[in-house]
Scaffold this motif. Structure first.
Motif, mmCIF file in Angstrom:
data_model
loop_
_atom_site.group_PDB
_atom_site.id
_atom_site.type_symbol
_atom_site.label_atom_id
_atom_site.label_comp_id
_atom_site.label_asym_id
_atom_site.label_seq_id
_atom_site.Cartn_x
_atom_site.Cartn_y
_atom_site.Cartn_z
ATOM 1 N N PRO A 1 39.578 42.112 40.425
ATOM 2 C CA PRO A 1 38.864 42.872 41.293
ATOM 3 C C PRO A 1 38.727 42.529 42.595
ATOM 4 C CG PRO A 1 37.570 42.225 39.266
ATOM 5 C CD PRO A 1 39.041 41.327 39.431
ATOM 6 N N PRO A 2 38.361 43.424 43.609
ATOM 7 C CA PRO A 2 38.476 43.084 44.905
ATOM 8 C C PRO A 2 37.572 41.613 45.491
ATOM 9 C CG PRO A 2 38.294 45.395 44.649
ATOM 10 C CD PRO A 2 38.291 44.678 43.335
ATOM 11 N N GLY A 3 38.117 40.882 45.909
ATOM 12 C CA GLY A 3 37.369 39.613 46.430
ATOM 13 C C GLY A 3 37.417 38.665 45.433
ATOM 14 N N ALA A 4 38.098 39.046 44.219
ATOM 15 C CA ALA A 4 38.246 37.803 43.092
ATOM 16 C C ALA A 4 39.639 37.134 43.233
ATOM 17 C CB ALA A 4 37.788 38.421 41.601
ATOM 18 N N PRO A 5 39.502 35.791 42.887
ATOM 19 C CA PRO A 5 40.917 35.113 42.970
ATOM 20 C C PRO A 5 41.731 35.440 41.832
ATOM 21 C CG PRO A 5 39.026 33.725 42.231
ATOM 22 C CD PRO A 5 38.259 35.053 42.614
ATOM 23 N N GLY A 6 42.845 35.412 41.934
ATOM 24 C CA GLY A 6 43.904 35.543 40.933
ATOM 25 C C GLY A 6 45.164 36.058 41.390
ATOM 26 N N VAL A 7 46.209 36.454 40.489
ATOM 27 C CA VAL A 7 47.422 36.967 40.921
ATOM 28 C C VAL A 7 47.664 38.378 39.909
ATOM 29 C CG1 VAL A 7 48.688 35.472 39.458
ATOM 30 C CG2 VAL A 7 49.886 36.382 41.469
ATOM 31 N N ALA A 8 48.038 39.135 40.456
ATOM 32 C CA ALA A 8 48.485 40.425 39.692
ATOM 33 C C ALA A 8 49.437 40.045 38.657
ATOM 34 C CB ALA A 8 49.246 41.497 40.745
ATOM 35 N N ILE A 9 49.494 40.893 37.724
ATOM 36 C CA ILE A 9 50.201 40.722 36.465
ATOM 37 C C ILE A 9 50.597 42.091 36.220
ATOM 38 C CG2 ILE A 9 50.540 40.209 33.801
ATOM 39 C CD1 ILE A 9 48.094 38.276 34.193
#
Length: 132
Positions: free
Chosen positions: A45-53
């Motif tokens: 979600p916007p502003g949350a850390p992480g990388v797209a899968i």
């Protein structure tokens, strides 16, 4: 400097895989790039850390011992609570013969799972006393 923009996960059913990973990671589906785009891409979600899968259609079977896999952390939940949640979403336990027999006390416990497509991933976290 290069950085990881997106991971591509080989799957035979992109919709099934996307449902699992979106629920598991609380990710959102990115809008298709164009009409007829068969790729399903999930992102934090916007502003949350992480990388797209990205769910990349593949005809090759999932590997028993993949050269690359995802490692998830249970976060604020105990390992067992998060494990139960992922199993309810469709993850399957993997009989992993490489669990350490004498784990180092500073290393968190982990379990090896497979997503509904058979792709292996690990879940680590803290265990609460007197569970499992």
């Amino acid at each position: 400097m290069a950085m990881i923009e997106q991971l591509s996960l080989g799957v035979s059913d992109a919709e099934r895989a996307a449902r699992f990973w979106a629920a598991a990671l609380r990710y959102r589906r990115r809008a298709p790039r164009f009409d007829g785009d068969e790729w399903v891409v999930l992102e934090p979600p916007p502003g949350a850390p992480g990388v797209a899968i990205a769910m990349d259609l593949s005809e090759s079977p999932a590997q028993e011992f993949p050269r690359l896999h995802l490692d998830l952390d249970a976060g604020e939940r105990s390992l067992d609570e998060e494990l139960d949640r992922l199993l309810a979403l469709g993850a399957q336990p993997v009989n992993w013969r490489h669990y350490p027999t004498d784990p180092h006390p500073t290393e968190p416990p982990y379990v090896v799972l497979a997503d509904p497509e058979g792709n292996r991933f690990c879940l680590s976290g803290r265990r609460q006393p007197s569970t499992r």
